[in-house]
Enzyme design. Structure first.
Site, short mmCIF file in Angstrom:
data_model
loop_
_atom_site.label_atom_id
_atom_site.label_comp_id
_atom_site.label_asym_id
_atom_site.label_seq_id
_atom_site.Cartn_x
_atom_site.Cartn_y
_atom_site.Cartn_z
N ARG A 28 -5.38 5.69 3.62
CA ARG A 28 -5.79 6.51 2.55
C ARG A 28 -6.84 7.59 2.77
O ARG A 28 -7.93 7.68 2.20
CB ARG A 28 -6.04 5.81 1.42
N ARG A 41 -5.05 18.33 -6.16
CA ARG A 41 -4.39 17.42 -7.11
C ARG A 41 -4.41 17.78 -8.66
O ARG A 41 -3.34 17.60 -9.33
CB ARG A 41 -5.04 16.08 -7.06
O1 CP3 Z 1 -3.62 9.24 2.93
C1 CP3 Z 1 -2.84 8.46 2.84
O2 CP3 Z 1 -2.98 7.29 3.24
C2 CP3 Z 1 -1.59 8.79 2.53
C3 CP3 Z 1 -1.02 8.41 1.08
C4 CP3 Z 1 -0.84 7.19 0.76
C5 CP3 Z 1 -1.13 7.11 -0.98
N1 CP3 Z 1 -0.50 5.59 -0.91
C6 CP3 Z 1 -1.52 8.15 -1.86
C7 CP3 Z 1 -1.86 7.86 -3.10
C8 CP3 Z 1 -0.50 6.13 1.07
C9 CP3 Z 1 -0.06 5.63 2.47
C10 CP3 Z 1 -0.26 5.00 0.02
C11 CP3 Z 1 0.35 3.98 0.08
C12 CP3 Z 1 0.30 2.79 -1.10
N2 CP3 Z 1 0.57 3.18 -2.39
C13 CP3 Z 1 -0.02 1.45 -1.08
C14 CP3 Z 1 -0.16 0.59 0.12
C15 CP3 Z 1 -1.44 0.62 0.80
C16 CP3 Z 1 -2.45 -0.05 -0.03
O3 CP3 Z 1 -3.36 0.73 -0.62
O4 CP3 Z 1 -2.26 -1.25 -0.22
C17 CP3 Z 1 0.07 0.77 -2.43
C18 CP3 Z 1 -0.06 -0.52 -2.75
C19 CP3 Z 1 0.39 2.07 -3.08
C20 CP3 Z 1 0.82 1.99 -4.50
C21 CP3 Z 1 -0.23 3.04 -5.33
N3 CP3 Z 1 -0.20 4.41 -5.34
C22 CP3 Z 1 -1.53 2.32 -6.18
C23 CP3 Z 1 -1.66 0.94 -6.48
C24 CP3 Z 1 -1.92 3.64 -6.64
C25 CP3 Z 1 -3.14 3.64 -7.67
C26 CP3 Z 1 -4.28 3.17 -6.97
C27 CP3 Z 1 -5.29 4.48 -6.94
O5 CP3 Z 1 -5.82 4.57 -5.87
O6 CP3 Z 1 -5.28 5.43 -7.99
C28 CP3 Z 1 -1.38 4.70 -6.04
C29 CP3 Z 1 -1.50 6.17 -6.46
C30 CP3 Z 1 -1.92 6.97 -5.24
N4 CP3 Z 1 -1.20 6.88 -3.99
C31 CP3 Z 1 -3.29 7.81 -4.89
C32 CP3 Z 1 -3.28 8.27 -3.58
C33 CP3 Z 1 -4.07 9.40 -3.03
C34 CP3 Z 1 -4.18 8.09 -5.99
C35 CP3 Z 1 -3.45 8.87 -7.28
C36 CP3 Z 1 -4.15 10.27 -7.62
O7 CP3 Z 1 -4.60 11.04 -6.68
O8 CP3 Z 1 -3.86 10.75 -8.69
#
Ligand code: CP3
Length: 351
Positions: A28, A41
């Site tokens: 992340r 974003r």
């Molecule tokens: O920089 C990176 O790592 C690349 C991008 C990336 C994202 N999600 C972007 C994202 C990666 C590798 C993921 C993987 C992901 N997504 C996982 C596995 C890793 C982990 O954290 O356990 C999981 C379980 C998800 C599912 C997911 N996506 C959730 C639970 C959420 C909401 C949580 C949050 O932080 O808001 C997301 C949304 C998400 N995916 C965001 C980002 C940057 C935030 C949303 C936004 O910017 O509006």
């Protein structure tokens, strides 16, 4: 391996070369803690539309590389693009995280089809091509996917969950039908990863973020075995591609994932002690991890000490410095810059 380009520190480390200091990237590493991410974003309302806009995905993938010079970039996307491409309804609610139209019956699996993946996820593959072209040759580009169990958690719970009661009850009471979903996800993830490799990623990581909710006896069938099948299936199509496994919060069951013939590295979470990992895991497999993401929020001397402790334990063997889980939004970017400095200035002493 990319023809004619230098492989870089990250890929060479996965291939067994040792450097005075380990390569570093952070799960992340693109995201809300960076003001430049928030700026891009804010131009798209829907998170999935944002992921499916190649110019924006390329830009936010490159942002942390420009700022911190990490050894690897990870393509900006999400694990939930796979259920979306299979035909399940997926959306993100502001401040609440992902929502899905939950699966409640095996009869609904028939509506999911991996035939749509190439088309629906074409923007992700386009973003990979664009990112690879823009990245310095020595910076590796990572692709990724959710492991089948973690995807099934979201697909059956319909969101994140405190206890994962629905998905676990389904797996325990109806293992045959749960197994059908896992099989479908194994095939879908192999396709998605193979397309990512064809578009230019240098290695891939499988995120089994929720593996740790399963009792140890269930881990083999629902977490490890599907991940092994994916790694093997992918390598039938792309024999040289390194696969990193991240089975989060599995504790000492991490021993089961210590499979150097299948995984190029094992990513360990914060719950695994670096001392134990150095003794039990690292003699067999390259490790990645495992600074507490909240230590990165705390920063200062506490962070320097903890990062150095991890380096002293694991930096002598095959190792990629990372966090134990993803960067959280309240992380000060200065602390990330400082961490990179600590890792790159580390001097190996006696282990
Ligand atoms: O920089 C990176 O790592 C690349 C991008 C990336 C994202 N999600 C972007 C994202 C990666 C590798 C993921 C993987 C992901 N997504 C996982 C596995 C890793 C982990 O954290 O356990 C999981 C379980 C998800 C599912 C997911 N996506 C959730 C639970 C959420 C909401 C949580 C949050 O932080 O808001 C997301 C949304 C998400 N995916 C965001 C980002 C940057 C935030 C949303 C936004 O910017 O509006």
């Amino acid at each position: 391996m990319r023809a004619g380009k230098p492989a870089g520190k990250f890929l060479q480390t996965l291939a067994g070369t040792r450097f005075p200091t380990p390569p570093i990237w952070l799960m992340r590493q693109a995201g809300r803690y960076l003001p430049e991410y928030r700026a891009v974003r804010s131009t798209t309302k829907s998170f999935l539309d944002f992921c499916y806009t190649p110019d924006k995905a390329i830009e936010v993938t490159l942002q942390p590389i420009r700022r911190f010079g990490f050894d690897a970039a990870i393509i900006f996307s999400d694990i939930l693009v796979v259920p979306d491409a299979l035909g399940q309804k997926v959306w993100f609610e502001e401040g609440e995280g992902p929502k899905l139209e939950a699966l409640t019956d095996a009869a609904q699996f028939g509506r999911l089809s991996r035939a749509r993946i190439a088309d629906r996820l074409a923007p992700v593959y386009e973003a990979i091509r664009g990112t690879r072209a823009a990245l310095p040759g020595e910076t590796a580009l990572l692709g990724f996917a959710g492991a089948p169990f973690t995807l099934a958690c979201y697909m059956i719970e319909g969101s994140g969950s405190k206890d994962f009661a629905k998905v676990k009850q389904w797996a325990y009471a109806h293992p045959e039908s749960f197994g059908l979903l896992i099989d479908l996800l194994v095939e879908a993830v192999v396709d998605h990863l193979a397309y990512q490799v064809e578009a230019g990623v240098d290695a891939v990581q499988l995120f089994d973020s929720w593996a740790g909710v399963l009792p140890e006896e269930q881990l083999f069938r629902w977490s490890l075995d599907p991940m092994v099948r994916i790694a093997k299936g992918l390598r039938e199509r792309h024999p040289a591609i390194p696969v990193i496994a991240f089975p989060r919060a599995v504790g000492p069951a991490a021993l089961m994932y210590r499979r150097p013939d299948t995984f190029a590295a094992l990513s360990i979470d914060t719950g695994i002690g670096a001392h134990w990992a150095a003794r039990e895991l690292q003699p067999h497999i390259c490790l990645q991890g495992n600074l507490d993401p909240i230590m990165l929020v705390a920063g200062g001397e506490a962070m320097d000490r903890e990062a150095t402790r991890i380096l002293d334990k694991l930096g002598h063997g095959p190792f990629v410095f990372n966090l134990g889980h993803g960067v959280v939004p309240q992380t000060p970017p200065d602390h990330v810059a400082r961490l990179v400095e600590v890792v790159r200035r580390w001097k190996p002493g006696t282990p």
